[in-house]
Structure formats: C-alpha cells, structure tokens
Design a protein around this motif. Structure first.
Motif, PDB file in Angstrom:
ATOM      1  N   TYR A 112     -11.320   1.284   0.812  1.00  0.00           N
ATOM      2  CA  TYR A 112     -10.661   2.378   1.312  1.00  0.00           C
ATOM      3  C   TYR A 112      -9.545   2.709  -0.101  1.00  0.00           C
ATOM      4  O   TYR A 112      -8.829   1.234   0.112  1.00  0.00           O
ATOM      5  CB  TYR A 112      -9.543   2.588   2.616  1.00  0.00           C
ATOM      6  CG  TYR A 112      -8.902   3.776   2.982  1.00  0.00           C
ATOM      7  CD1 TYR A 112      -9.252   4.815   3.558  1.00  0.00           C
ATOM      8  CD2 TYR A 112      -7.657   3.474   2.717  1.00  0.00           C
ATOM      9  CE1 TYR A 112      -8.654   6.329   3.654  1.00  0.00           C
ATOM     10  CE2 TYR A 112      -7.006   4.992   2.668  1.00  0.00           C
ATOM     11  CZ  TYR A 112      -7.568   5.826   3.511  1.00  0.00           C
ATOM     12  OH  TYR A 112      -6.570   7.736   3.179  1.00  0.00           O
ATOM     13  N   PRO A 113      -8.809   3.494  -0.712  1.00  0.00           N
ATOM     14  CA  PRO A 113      -9.793   5.392   0.252  1.00  0.00           C
ATOM     15  C   PRO A 113     -11.050   5.299  -1.124  1.00  0.00           C
ATOM     16  O   PRO A 113     -11.536   6.472  -1.035  1.00  0.00           O
ATOM     17  CB  PRO A 113      -8.779   5.881  -0.286  1.00  0.00           C
ATOM     18  CG  PRO A 113      -7.754   5.452  -1.707  1.00  0.00           C
ATOM     19  CD  PRO A 113      -8.425   4.103  -1.381  1.00  0.00           C
ATOM     20  N   VAL A 116      -2.933  -1.145   8.774  1.00  0.00           N
ATOM     21  CA  VAL A 116      -4.173  -0.088   8.561  1.00  0.00           C
ATOM     22  C   VAL A 116      -5.556   0.437   9.687  1.00  0.00           C
ATOM     23  O   VAL A 116      -6.255   1.167   9.199  1.00  0.00           O
ATOM     24  CB  VAL A 116      -5.653  -1.416   7.962  1.00  0.00           C
ATOM     25  CG1 VAL A 116      -5.143  -2.048   6.025  1.00  0.00           C
ATOM     26  CG2 VAL A 116      -6.008  -2.095   8.678  1.00  0.00           C
ATOM     27  N   SER A 117      -4.364   0.020  10.761  1.00  0.00           N
ATOM     28  CA  SER A 117      -4.866   1.650  11.782  1.00  0.00           C
ATOM     29  C   SER A 117      -3.548   2.017  12.203  1.00  0.00           C
ATOM     30  O   SER A 117      -3.072   1.646  12.495  1.00  0.00           O
ATOM     31  CB  SER A 117      -5.779   0.162  12.603  1.00  0.00           C
ATOM     32  OG  SER A 117      -6.573   0.560  13.630  1.00  0.00           O
ATOM     33  N   SER A 144      -8.690   4.416  10.843  1.00  0.00           N
ATOM     34  CA  SER A 144      -8.648   2.987   9.934  1.00  0.00           C
ATOM     35  C   SER A 144      -9.187   2.656   9.023  1.00  0.00           C
ATOM     36  O   SER A 144      -9.981   3.219   8.199  1.00  0.00           O
ATOM     37  CB  SER A 144      -9.487   1.812  11.137  1.00  0.00           C
ATOM     38  OG  SER A 144      -9.200   2.030  12.528  1.00  0.00           O
ATOM     39  N   TRP A 145      -8.444   1.557   8.136  1.00  0.00           N
ATOM     40  CA  TRP A 145      -8.784   1.701   6.682  1.00  0.00           C
ATOM     41  C   TRP A 145      -9.695  -0.217   6.139  1.00  0.00           C
ATOM     42  O   TRP A 145      -9.560  -0.793   6.783  1.00  0.00           O
ATOM     43  CB  TRP A 145      -7.729   1.830   5.909  1.00  0.00           C
ATOM     44  CG  TRP A 145      -7.028   3.003   5.811  1.00  0.00           C
ATOM     45  CD1 TRP A 145      -7.567   3.743   6.584  1.00  0.00           C
ATOM     46  CD2 TRP A 145      -5.658   2.930   5.715  1.00  0.00           C
ATOM     47  NE1 TRP A 145      -5.698   4.732   6.136  1.00  0.00           N
ATOM     48  CE2 TRP A 145      -4.770   3.679   5.419  1.00  0.00           C
ATOM     49  CE3 TRP A 145      -4.556   1.793   5.201  1.00  0.00           C
ATOM     50  CZ2 TRP A 145      -3.705   4.315   5.684  1.00  0.00           C
ATOM     51  CZ3 TRP A 145      -2.974   2.405   4.718  1.00  0.00           C
ATOM     52  CH2 TRP A 145      -2.387   3.502   4.355  1.00  0.00           C
ATOM     53  N   GLN A 204       1.169  -1.495   0.385  1.00  0.00           N
ATOM     54  CA  GLN A 204      -0.093  -0.045   0.216  1.00  0.00           C
ATOM     55  C   GLN A 204       0.425   0.758  -0.142  1.00  0.00           C
ATOM     56  O   GLN A 204       1.702   1.294   0.386  1.00  0.00           O
ATOM     57  CB  GLN A 204      -0.889  -0.240   1.158  1.00  0.00           C
ATOM     58  CG  GLN A 204      -2.221   0.061   1.024  1.00  0.00           C
ATOM     59  CD  GLN A 204      -2.985   0.742   0.550  1.00  0.00           C
ATOM     60  OE1 GLN A 204      -2.039   2.751   0.912  1.00  0.00           O
ATOM     61  NE2 GLN A 204      -4.099   1.523   1.114  1.00  0.00           N
ATOM     62  N   PRO A 225     -12.594   6.150   5.430  1.00  0.00           N
ATOM     63  CA  PRO A 225     -11.611   5.509   6.386  1.00  0.00           C
ATOM     64  C   PRO A 225     -12.498   5.944   7.782  1.00  0.00           C
ATOM     65  O   PRO A 225     -13.509   6.598   8.021  1.00  0.00           O
ATOM     66  CB  PRO A 225     -10.768   6.257   6.707  1.00  0.00           C
ATOM     67  CG  PRO A 225     -10.552   7.795   6.343  1.00  0.00           C
ATOM     68  CD  PRO A 225     -11.781   7.153   4.577  1.00  0.00           C
ATOM     69  N   THR A 278      -5.017   9.692   4.864  1.00  0.00           N
ATOM     70  CA  THR A 278      -5.136   9.730   6.410  1.00  0.00           C
ATOM     71  C   THR A 278      -4.166  10.711   6.805  1.00  0.00           C
ATOM     72  O   THR A 278      -4.254  11.465   8.050  1.00  0.00           O
ATOM     73  CB  THR A 278      -3.836   8.286   6.688  1.00  0.00           C
ATOM     74  OG1 THR A 278      -5.038   7.406   6.532  1.00  0.00           O
ATOM     75  CG2 THR A 278      -3.993   8.430   8.547  1.00  0.00           C
ATOM     76  N   ALA A 303      -6.467   9.013  -1.196  1.00  0.00           N
ATOM     77  CA  ALA A 303      -5.135   8.564   0.738  1.00  0.00           C
ATOM     78  C   ALA A 303      -4.591   9.785   0.934  1.00  0.00           C
ATOM     79  O   ALA A 303      -4.698  10.500   0.771  1.00  0.00           O
ATOM     80  CB  ALA A 303      -3.648   7.971  -0.064  1.00  0.00           C
TER      81      ALA A 303
END
Length: 168
Positions: free
Chosen positions: A48-49, A23-24, A43-44, A1, A53, A90, A88
């Motif tokens: 996601y995306p 993923v978190s 968390s994904w 990823q 999330p 986050t 993306a």
C-alpha cells in the motif's frame, strides 16, 4: 509512515477513530446509538498505497447490517480506492464514507421509520391516541354519532391520520 502520522493528528481526540495497529484502522460512521451507524476497517498491505488497502466491515459493530448493504458499501469504497490508488487514501475513504453515510445505508431496514420520526418530532406520533382517548370518554352519544359519520363508524380515526405528514 507519513500517512500514519497524518491520520493520528487528523483524528486525534475523535472518538470514532481507532488505531488497531500501525497498519490497521477502524472508523465509526455515525453516532453511537444511531441505527444507521457502521464501522469500516482499513488495513494496509505492505505494498500500500500502490495496491489497494483491505477494507472490511466484519466488525461485530456491524452485525445488524445486512450483508447486501455491507457488500454495496464495500463496492462503493472500492471505486474510491481505485480512483485514489498510489496515494495515501485512508482519510479519503473515511471521509467519503462519512459524506455518503445516508446513501450507503438508505436500504438498511433497521427502524427506518422510528429514526425518521424521532429526528423530526420526538414522541409526536404517541400523543394523538392518548388525547383522543380522553376526549372520547367525555363525548355524548350525539357527538359520538357525529364523529362516527366522519370516521370508520367505530368512532376512531385511522391510526396516525394526523401525523403521517411528519414522517414523509
């Protein structure tokens, strides 16, 4: 990823960032010991995306924050999420929370006054009362009477009369 690699390199060495799993992620907004610091967890889900999330503020770190404030922070973050769906996000979310920390927490009742006065003038509010005491013992009766005319007749100025502005 790709995003995972990016997050790892961006936040490498950042004590606020924690990878709970690939993923978190958790990010602490604010210094530790800051009464307005809070922790967000992102968390994904698998999709996601393309899908949002999962953002949570359930961390024990946040247990002093009122649920109303948590909810308002989550609501504001959701707006960001919707604006960034498909990308993306986050990093964007963490940075957005950092940039808006004061706004997010403006209604958080934790020691608001102390944190404000401390940051501006450490300990100043405590100084006048003790100074005043020392002076008072050395006053003659006449001086005391004069002082009483200026104040509330007990010879005491209202508490904080000379540092209110500091806090405002």
């Amino acid at each position: 990823q790709m995003e995972l690699e990016a997050l790892r390199s961006i936040y490498e060495g950042d004590v606020c960032f924690r990878e709970l799993s690939p993923v978190s992620f958790q990010y602490r907004i604010g210094e530790s010991g800051d009464p307005k610091a809070f922790l967000i967890e992102v968390s994904w889900p698998e999709t996601y995306p393309q899908t949002a999330p999962v953002i949570s503020m359930d961390a024990f770190f946040n247990n002093t924050i009122s649920s109303a404030i948590k909810q308002s922070i989550l609501d504001k973050l959701k707006v960001e999420v919707e604006a960034n769906l498909g990308t993306a996000m986050t990093y964007t979310l963490f940075e957005y929370a950092k940039d808006n920390k004061e706004v997010f927490m403006e209604n958080q009742p934790v020691n608001t006054v102390t944190s404000v006065s401390n940051s501006i003038s450490i300990g100043t509010p405590e100084v006048p009362p003790s100074k005043k005491k020392e002076k008072k013992e050395q006053l003659s009766k006449t001086q005391k009477r004069k002082l009483a005319d200026k104040t509330d007749n007990k010879g005491e100025l209202p508490r904080g009369w000379n540092w209110v502005d500091v806090i405002k």
